[in-house]
Write an enzyme that holds these catalytic residues in place. Sequence first.
Site, PDB file in Angstrom:
ATOM      1  N   TYR B 147       0.855  -1.196   0.000  1.00 31.95           N
ATOM      2  CA  TYR B 147       0.000   0.000   0.000  1.00 31.95           C
ATOM      3  C   TYR B 147       0.889   1.244   0.000  1.00 31.95           C
ATOM      4  O   TYR B 147       1.486   1.586   1.016  1.00 31.95           O
ATOM      5  CB  TYR B 147      -0.892  -0.053   1.238  1.00 31.95           C
ATOM      6  N   LYS B 177      -1.531  -1.278  -4.174  1.00 31.44           N
ATOM      7  CA  LYS B 177      -2.444  -0.154  -4.345  1.00 31.44           C
ATOM      8  C   LYS B 177      -1.590   1.090  -4.352  1.00 31.44           C
ATOM      9  O   LYS B 177      -0.848   1.341  -3.392  1.00 31.44           O
ATOM     10  CB  LYS B 177      -3.461  -0.077  -3.191  1.00 31.44           C
TER      11      LYS B 177
END
Lengths: 308, 308
Positions: B147, B177
Amino acid sequence: MDRKENASTAGPKGVLAAVLTPMDEVLEPDHKVFAAHCKRLLASGCHGLSVFGTTGEANSLSVNERLSALEALVESGIPAQRLLPGTGSCALTDTARLSRAALEAGAAGVLVLPPFYYKGVGDDGLFRFFAEVVERVGDDRLRLYLYHIPQMTGVDLGLPLISRLIDAYPGVVVGTKDSSGNRERITTLCREFPGFSVLAGTETLLLETLRNGGEGCISATVNVTSRLARRVHDAHAEAKNDEAEALQERLTHLRASIEACPVIPALKQLMADLTGDKKWCNIRPPLSELDEKSAKKLLSTVPLAELL
Amino acid sequence: MDRKENASTAGPKGVLAAVLTPMDEVLEPDHKVFAAHCKRLLASGCHGLSVFGTTGEANSLSVNERLSALEALVESGIPAQRLLPGTGSCALTDTARLSRAALEAGAAGVLVLPPFYYKGVGDDGLFRFFAEVVERVGDDRLRLYLYHIPQMTGVDLGLPLISRLIDAYPGVVVGTKDSSGNRERITTLCREFPGFSVLAGTETLLLETLRNGGEGCISATVNVTSRLARRVHDAHAEAKNDEAEALQERLTHLRASIEACPVIPALKQLMADLTGDKKWCNIRPPLSELDEKSAKKLLSTVPLAELL
């Protein structure tokens, strides 16, 4: 209760170590070595011990790991009144739980970071965080110190926010550790908030902070410089100005010799060397042990005889 | 196992909401409202649900609060395979525990922040953190998504680090992400790491990311834009290029109308309005509810009929 009175009854003040957390082979806090280190720091001049701060890798520990390390410390015989545990975290519920536990253990106060995940949230959100912590602990024996270290948190604890917190919770929000390294800010805090305990985040500013009316320092490097730092404090207390200045100069040099490396790994390396226990180098990621070359350089430049 | 194969078997892909966490009067996660919201999102087009990310205020929750909310969600009947829970925290032991629990609950993968308290720690320390998480979970069914959200973490997950993690843990470190908002970076990730799942952190880049070979998006605003986002996805999948572009343009406008306010409070305000349940505005400090004026402006500028 006026602020002056609060401050004079609030502990700790003087020379505080931001205590390292020794870890075992699987990187769990080593309670036995931790207690021994805390006892050594008190014996070598620390007025108090700020465990579970940045230096103590507190945010790399789970809440339960922090709670059981604190419990073990008190059980080992460290006087709880000498402790100022860090209870900061991103989560309101964690900070409230840790703060309540520290209070129940008898700690002198708690050192609380602003929540540091979200950035740019504004003073209202920060105020509400601290206010909720105070309300949730729900005990007027709480003594809360605001921990300002923007280089880690990315969050600014501005003076208007501090003022608002002191006004809302007099006798509870009683002090700050300021690790900004900003001398002007520290001077302003001492001047603007009489009776509010200001502790500098480095012993480099110890004498200056004491002279400005601050209470002392809470510092990482005090893990190894406590004897000398205490002498600076005492010379100041006895109004031996020239001696205090000469000692401060030595102390500042000593700290600078350590700061050439990443400070937390460097301090753990020094502890390994001073105690002969190599496990002292163990450190949780994302921090890393010093590499061999840096370790050698550190040990060759720091005057080891001056330490502890 | 080569990377392509891993990616094709790894879930979720397409349109994922970074799911809001509804809270009750004492700011505890409201499990019932949470489950209902997740079901609505799946019904309105989301391929998957990334719970406990930045939007979900995960780092404002304790580990136990995250664990019990996840458990309640699965018990409510949400298919665990549609979930990509955030398990990031500053503490290795917390991230390992949360990741293991998500895996045991049957989640498709875990979305892991770099440890974000310390800054400037270097790639070795970050690598060691993720490596320790993988080793401590100790299960080759783990699917770990990195992330990247430097505006919150203050930590850069550089491409050399990502490459090193993919090489060390093929089939486990399977995607990312990317919330940097850096289009060039996202394009480079898609090109440099074939088979590695790249999900943009905003639906504004949904079509572009899909065209570049990425897997889709995980976005805060998808809490209310899921229907339209899904139409963009499907038009692209059916190679209806003009339609996809026109829909993306509408989607981009819709998101922009929300982004004029702080996004998480704005989304909670919109949910309160759309559901008639004012408790949706509840938010943990340091985040704050929108003030009345901002809320009115938001509700007057966002085309509510386009939402959900």
